[in-house]
Motif scaffolding. Sequence first.
Motif, short mmCIF file in Angstrom:
data_model
loop_
_atom_site.label_atom_id
_atom_site.label_comp_id
_atom_site.label_asym_id
_atom_site.label_seq_id
_atom_site.Cartn_x
_atom_site.Cartn_y
_atom_site.Cartn_z
N THR A 234 41.84 -18.14 34.12
CA THR A 234 41.73 -17.14 33.07
C THR A 234 40.27 -16.96 32.64
N ILE A 235 39.57 -18.07 32.48
CA ILE A 235 38.15 -18.01 32.14
C ILE A 235 37.39 -17.21 33.19
N SER A 236 37.63 -17.53 34.46
CA SER A 236 36.92 -16.88 35.56
C SER A 236 37.20 -15.39 35.62
N SER A 237 38.45 -14.99 35.35
CA SER A 237 38.83 -13.58 35.49
C SER A 237 38.35 -12.73 34.31
N ILE A 238 38.25 -13.32 33.12
CA ILE A 238 37.88 -12.53 31.93
C ILE A 238 36.38 -12.42 31.73
N LEU A 239 35.66 -13.50 31.90
CA LEU A 239 34.22 -13.48 31.63
C LEU A 239 33.48 -12.73 32.74
N PRO A 240 32.50 -11.92 32.38
CA PRO A 240 31.78 -11.12 33.39
C PRO A 240 30.81 -11.96 34.22
N SER A 241 30.55 -11.50 35.40
CA SER A 241 29.55 -12.15 36.27
C SER A 241 28.19 -11.53 36.01
N PRO A 242 27.11 -12.24 36.34
CA PRO A 242 27.07 -13.59 36.95
C PRO A 242 27.33 -14.68 35.92
N LYS A 243 28.05 -15.71 36.35
CA LYS A 243 28.42 -16.80 35.44
C LYS A 243 28.53 -18.10 36.20
N TYR A 244 28.40 -19.20 35.46
CA TYR A 244 28.61 -20.55 35.98
C TYR A 244 29.63 -21.22 35.08
N ILE A 245 30.60 -21.90 35.70
CA ILE A 245 31.65 -22.58 34.92
C ILE A 245 31.61 -24.07 35.26
N PHE A 246 31.59 -24.91 34.22
CA PHE A 246 31.55 -26.37 34.40
C PHE A 246 32.71 -26.99 33.64
N LYS A 247 33.26 -28.08 34.19
CA LYS A 247 34.23 -28.90 33.45
C LYS A 247 33.44 -30.04 32.82
N PHE A 248 33.06 -29.87 31.57
CA PHE A 248 32.10 -30.77 30.94
C PHE A 248 32.72 -32.12 30.60
N ARG A 260 22.57 -12.21 29.83
CA ARG A 260 23.47 -11.51 28.91
C ARG A 260 23.12 -11.84 27.47
N LYS A 261 23.16 -10.82 26.62
CA LYS A 261 22.99 -11.02 25.18
C LYS A 261 24.35 -11.28 24.55
N TRP A 262 24.33 -11.90 23.34
CA TRP A 262 25.59 -12.22 22.68
C TRP A 262 26.39 -10.96 22.37
N SER A 263 25.72 -9.86 22.04
CA SER A 263 26.43 -8.61 21.74
C SER A 263 27.24 -8.12 22.94
N GLU A 264 26.78 -8.46 24.16
CA GLU A 264 27.52 -8.08 25.38
C GLU A 264 28.69 -9.03 25.64
N ILE A 265 28.50 -10.29 25.28
CA ILE A 265 29.49 -11.32 25.61
C ILE A 265 30.59 -11.42 24.57
N GLU A 266 30.29 -11.14 23.33
CA GLU A 266 31.24 -11.37 22.24
C GLU A 266 32.62 -10.75 22.48
N PRO A 267 32.72 -9.48 22.93
CA PRO A 267 34.06 -8.91 23.17
C PRO A 267 34.87 -9.70 24.19
N PHE A 268 34.20 -10.20 25.23
CA PHE A 268 34.90 -10.99 26.25
C PHE A 268 35.35 -12.33 25.68
N ALA A 269 34.50 -12.92 24.84
CA ALA A 269 34.84 -14.21 24.22
C ALA A 269 36.05 -14.06 23.30
N VAL A 270 36.09 -12.99 22.52
CA VAL A 270 37.22 -12.74 21.61
C VAL A 270 38.51 -12.54 22.42
N LYS A 271 38.40 -11.78 23.51
CA LYS A 271 39.56 -11.54 24.37
C LYS A 271 40.08 -12.84 24.98
N LEU A 272 39.14 -13.68 25.46
CA LEU A 272 39.53 -14.96 26.06
C LEU A 272 40.24 -15.84 25.04
N GLU A 273 39.69 -15.93 23.84
CA GLU A 273 40.29 -16.76 22.79
C GLU A 273 41.68 -16.26 22.41
N ASN A 274 41.83 -14.94 22.29
CA ASN A 274 43.14 -14.36 21.92
C ASN A 274 44.20 -14.62 22.98
#
Length: 308
Positions: A234-248, A260-274
Amino acid sequence: PNNFMFRDLISYSRFIAESIDKNKIIERLTNIPESVLACDGHALIWFNSDKIGKILKCKGFNQDVTGIPIHLGKGLVGLCAKNARPILISDTGGRSIVIFSAEENKEKSFLSLMAAPISFNEQLYGVMVCGSKTSGSFSTLKLDSLTLMTYSAGSSIFCAETKERWQHNKNLDQILGLPNHRFLTQHSKALEKELLIKGKSTCFLSLKVKNLHELYSSFGVKNGDLLQRVIASTISSILPSPKYIFKFSENIYIMILVTRKWSEIEPFAVKLENILNNTPSVIEGKAMQACIELGASCFPENGKTFSQ
C-alpha cells in the motif's frame, strides 16, 4: 611426487583457496609457480549464468582468443565444462585440437593439453586449460595437480559468494525483503550524498504500526507477516516516485521521497493514513485492522543529515 613438489603444490593450493575475491583467484591461478606446474601456455575461462564461457586471461597462444565465446560440450574447454571433469591429452600427435571453439584458428603449437574445471558443490564457475609444446610433458600427476588447484579456487569462490549473500541478507528485512536499519546505517553517507542535494527538497515519512504486536498475537505469525506485506504494498502504490522504502524496525517504516516538497507530499500522506487506519485488510478470510501513525520531516528545513 617428490616431497618438494608435494609441499609446494599443497602450499599454493591453500594460497588459492584463501583468495578473498574472484580477481585474486584469477591472478593466482594464472601465475602458478613453475615449481608447482610448468606449461608453455594457459587460459582461464569463466562461465556466466547462461553457461556461456568467456576467456578472462590467456598466455602463450599464437592468436588472440579473448573474444571467442565458449559453449558447453564444444571443444576441449566446453567438454571439460559440460562434464565437470578434467581432461588430459598427453600427445596430440601434431593434430589440430579445438580448444575453445570452431571459430578459433586451430592451435598446432601445443603437443600436450589438459583442462580442469573450476567448480564446487556441482556449481561450475570456469575452466583452466594448459598447453605444452613438448609431447608427453603432461601426465596424470600434473592433471591431478591442476585439478587440486582449480578445486581450491572453486571452494574459495563458493565461500566468497556465501559471505556476500550473508552480508546482503543482513541488510534486508526477512519478511519483506526491504532494506533495513542496518542498511540505512551502513550506507547513510552515500545516501546523503545522493539524495540530500543542495537547493532541492527531500521529504521523509515515518509510519508506525502501533498495534502490530496485538495483531500478531490475535491472528498468528503467518497472517501478521501477510499483513505487513499488504502495508508495504500500500505504501509503495500510494506514495509517488522517486522514493525509497526502508523497514526501520519491527513496526516502523521509513520512506524517503526525493526532490519533493511537503506541499506535494502531504495529500499522499493523508490518503495513506486514511486508507490504512480505516480499511481493514482481509487476510485468510479475517479482517485485520492496522492502527498507524505518520511522522514527517523535510530536508533542509528540519535537518541537514539523515540522523537529524
